[in-house]
Design a protein around this motif. Sequence first.
Motif, mmCIF file in Angstrom:
data_model
loop_
_atom_site.group_PDB
_atom_site.id
_atom_site.type_symbol
_atom_site.label_atom_id
_atom_site.label_comp_id
_atom_site.label_asym_id
_atom_site.label_seq_id
_atom_site.Cartn_x
_atom_site.Cartn_y
_atom_site.Cartn_z
ATOM 1 N N VAL A 1 -1.528 15.487 -4.759
ATOM 2 C CA VAL A 1 -1.837 16.160 -3.605
ATOM 3 C C VAL A 1 -3.734 16.106 -3.675
ATOM 4 C CG1 VAL A 1 -1.830 18.131 -2.445
ATOM 5 C CG2 VAL A 1 0.110 17.415 -3.501
ATOM 6 N N VAL A 2 -4.255 15.660 -2.630
ATOM 7 C CA VAL A 2 -5.617 15.461 -2.658
ATOM 8 C C VAL A 2 -6.193 16.378 -1.265
ATOM 9 C CG1 VAL A 2 -7.526 13.983 -2.389
ATOM 10 C CG2 VAL A 2 -5.519 13.131 -3.588
ATOM 11 N N ARG A 3 -6.984 17.536 -1.749
ATOM 12 C CA ARG A 3 -7.393 18.181 -0.546
ATOM 13 C C ARG A 3 -9.020 17.961 -0.506
ATOM 14 N NH1 ARG A 3 -6.796 23.749 -1.541
ATOM 15 N NH2 ARG A 3 -6.990 24.210 0.525
ATOM 16 N N ARG B 1 0.764 -1.275 0.134
ATOM 17 C CA ARG B 1 -0.071 -0.054 0.154
ATOM 18 C C ARG B 1 0.922 1.388 -0.001
ATOM 19 N NH1 ARG B 1 -3.258 -0.602 -2.573
ATOM 20 N NH2 ARG B 1 -4.209 1.130 -1.829
ATOM 21 N N PRO B 2 0.578 2.380 -0.606
ATOM 22 C CA PRO B 2 1.165 3.632 -0.733
ATOM 23 C C PRO B 2 1.140 4.335 0.655
ATOM 24 C CG PRO B 2 -0.392 3.506 -2.487
ATOM 25 C CD PRO B 2 -0.835 2.403 -1.468
ATOM 26 N N ARG B 3 2.442 4.621 1.169
ATOM 27 C CA ARG B 3 2.515 5.729 2.364
ATOM 28 C C ARG B 3 2.089 7.082 1.748
ATOM 29 N NH1 ARG B 3 4.316 0.732 1.751
ATOM 30 N NH2 ARG B 3 4.997 -0.340 3.802
ATOM 31 N N VAL B 4 1.445 7.660 2.485
ATOM 32 C CA VAL B 4 1.119 8.839 2.064
ATOM 33 C C VAL B 4 1.091 9.823 3.260
ATOM 34 C CG1 VAL B 4 -0.666 7.912 0.542
ATOM 35 C CG2 VAL B 4 -1.381 8.696 2.813
ATOM 36 N N THR B 5 1.276 11.144 2.974
ATOM 37 C CA THR B 5 1.499 12.134 4.269
ATOM 38 C C THR B 5 -0.093 12.646 4.445
ATOM 39 O OG1 THR B 5 3.667 12.832 3.579
ATOM 40 C CG2 THR B 5 2.640 14.246 4.866
ATOM 41 N N LEU B 6 -0.591 12.620 5.656
ATOM 42 C CA LEU B 6 -2.046 13.073 5.775
ATOM 43 C C LEU B 6 -1.530 14.414 6.526
ATOM 44 C CD1 LEU B 6 -4.880 12.890 6.234
ATOM 45 C CD2 LEU B 6 -4.445 11.807 8.642
ATOM 46 N N TYR C 1 -11.404 6.561 7.709
ATOM 47 C CA TYR C 1 -11.929 7.841 7.167
ATOM 48 C C TYR C 1 -11.608 7.912 5.746
ATOM 49 C CZ TYR C 1 -12.127 9.339 12.031
ATOM 50 O OH TYR C 1 -12.461 9.542 13.523
ATOM 51 N N ARG C 2 -12.213 8.857 5.179
ATOM 52 C CA ARG C 2 -12.211 8.898 3.746
ATOM 53 C C ARG C 2 -12.213 10.221 3.442
ATOM 54 N NH1 ARG C 2 -12.898 4.654 -0.354
ATOM 55 N NH2 ARG C 2 -13.049 3.622 1.130
ATOM 56 N N VAL C 3 -10.999 10.557 2.790
ATOM 57 C CA VAL C 3 -10.925 12.159 2.085
ATOM 58 C C VAL C 3 -11.748 12.268 0.930
ATOM 59 C CG1 VAL C 3 -9.688 13.673 1.216
ATOM 60 C CG2 VAL C 3 -8.779 12.327 3.480
ATOM 61 N N GLN C 4 -12.817 13.023 0.762
ATOM 62 C CA GLN C 4 -13.640 13.216 -0.486
ATOM 63 C C GLN C 4 -13.119 14.362 -1.143
ATOM 64 O OE1 GLN C 4 -17.560 13.455 1.450
ATOM 65 N NE2 GLN C 4 -17.922 11.271 0.920
ATOM 66 N N PRO C 5 -12.363 14.282 -2.081
ATOM 67 C CA PRO C 5 -11.475 15.198 -2.922
ATOM 68 C C PRO C 5 -12.444 16.518 -3.353
ATOM 69 C CG PRO C 5 -11.536 13.294 -4.271
ATOM 70 C CD PRO C 5 -12.221 12.857 -3.031
ATOM 71 N N ARG C 6 -11.966 17.896 -3.140
ATOM 72 C CA ARG C 6 -12.514 19.023 -3.713
ATOM 73 C C ARG C 6 -11.280 19.437 -4.813
ATOM 74 N NH1 ARG C 6 -16.450 21.717 -0.620
ATOM 75 N NH2 ARG C 6 -15.616 23.724 -1.525
ATOM 76 N N GLU C 7 -10.206 18.929 -4.350
ATOM 77 C CA GLU C 7 -9.014 19.367 -5.391
ATOM 78 C C GLU C 7 -8.148 18.195 -5.413
ATOM 79 O OE1 GLU C 7 -7.512 23.508 -5.259
ATOM 80 O OE2 GLU C 7 -5.675 22.381 -4.367
ATOM 81 N N THR D 1 -5.579 17.136 3.945
ATOM 82 C CA THR D 1 -4.861 16.882 2.396
ATOM 83 C C THR D 1 -3.910 15.778 2.860
ATOM 84 O OG1 THR D 1 -4.628 19.154 2.424
ATOM 85 C CG2 THR D 1 -3.019 18.028 1.205
ATOM 86 N N LEU D 2 -3.861 14.974 1.648
ATOM 87 C CA LEU D 2 -3.192 13.778 1.400
ATOM 88 C C LEU D 2 -2.366 14.018 0.439
ATOM 89 C CD1 LEU D 2 -5.702 10.770 1.410
ATOM 90 C CD2 LEU D 2 -4.031 11.374 3.251
ATOM 91 N N THR D 3 -0.811 13.890 0.451
ATOM 92 C CA THR D 3 0.164 13.910 -0.245
ATOM 93 C C THR D 3 0.675 12.466 -0.683
ATOM 94 O OG1 THR D 3 0.736 15.906 0.418
ATOM 95 C CG2 THR D 3 2.376 14.923 -0.997
ATOM 96 N N VAL D 4 0.838 12.059 -2.109
ATOM 97 C CA VAL D 4 1.330 10.696 -2.434
ATOM 98 C C VAL D 4 2.657 11.115 -3.234
ATOM 99 C CG1 VAL D 4 0.881 8.585 -3.657
ATOM 100 C CG2 VAL D 4 -0.849 9.793 -2.624
ATOM 101 N N LEU D 5 4.012 10.507 -2.950
ATOM 102 C CA LEU D 5 5.081 10.888 -3.600
ATOM 103 C C LEU D 5 5.584 9.790 -4.179
ATOM 104 C CD1 LEU D 5 7.237 12.940 -4.165
ATOM 105 C CD2 LEU D 5 8.513 12.319 -1.992
ATOM 106 N N TRP D 6 5.981 9.757 -5.591
ATOM 107 C CA TRP D 6 6.687 8.538 -6.233
ATOM 108 C C TRP D 6 8.059 9.097 -6.475
ATOM 109 C CZ3 TRP D 6 1.502 9.756 -6.938
ATOM 110 C CH2 TRP D 6 0.553 8.751 -7.016
ATOM 111 N N PRO D 7 9.212 9.034 -5.767
ATOM 112 C CA PRO D 7 10.368 9.646 -5.886
ATOM 113 C C PRO D 7 10.912 9.098 -7.289
ATOM 114 C CG PRO D 7 10.038 8.807 -3.722
ATOM 115 C CD PRO D 7 9.044 8.199 -4.517
#
Length: 196
Positions: A97-99, A34-39, A159-165, A84-90
């Motif tokens: 970025v999901v807000r 699973r991806p690690r994301v910054t919350l 929880y679920r982030v429902q994106p606006r952006e 905000t969730l930030t997913v990074l693929w180095p």
Amino acid sequence: MTAPGWGVHDDAGPPADPLELARAWLPDDADPDRPRVTLSTVGTDGYPDARTVLLSAFDQTGFAFHTSATSRKVAELAAVPRATLTVLWPDWTRQLVVRGDVVPDGPEQSSAAWAARSAYLRQLAWHNTDELAGLDLAGRLRRWGAGTPEGQADSWVGYRVQPRELTFWAAHPEAASRRVQYTRTPDGWTWRYRAG
């Protein structure tokens, strides 16, 4: 390695639906890695707060993560249900970025996320408390070695982030990086290119 999905530097415009593009960029929910994301949340003291979590699942209803009900992030989301969730693929020099607004995940989805967790992460959900953290190493090892109860941890919540952006960013080896930013409107999604 070439990343899947439409590329931010492609001359053809992006897909109309950003969730379609997010699905192309993210691994399938059945993928055990699973991806690690910054919350990022708004702290109860008004300052930004951030930590790394696993992205449990993603579909048209949003981006899911799961945690302990006693965690600081849960208190912060109760006060301000936005994140905000930030997913990074180095390796691919890509970022998403999901807000959005945060809502509780359903019990069925939470049970599926629990079942997909490794034995280590299930044990962590049962034992990772401030009380355990306060023990000396011998005490932490003893408590950890005592084993894990059967079933889902009582404190397990989703929880679920429902994106606006949604903002898709990509570097380019011979040009400036670029972003495409989608914003939800009453009529659907609009997009525009932004500087990287």
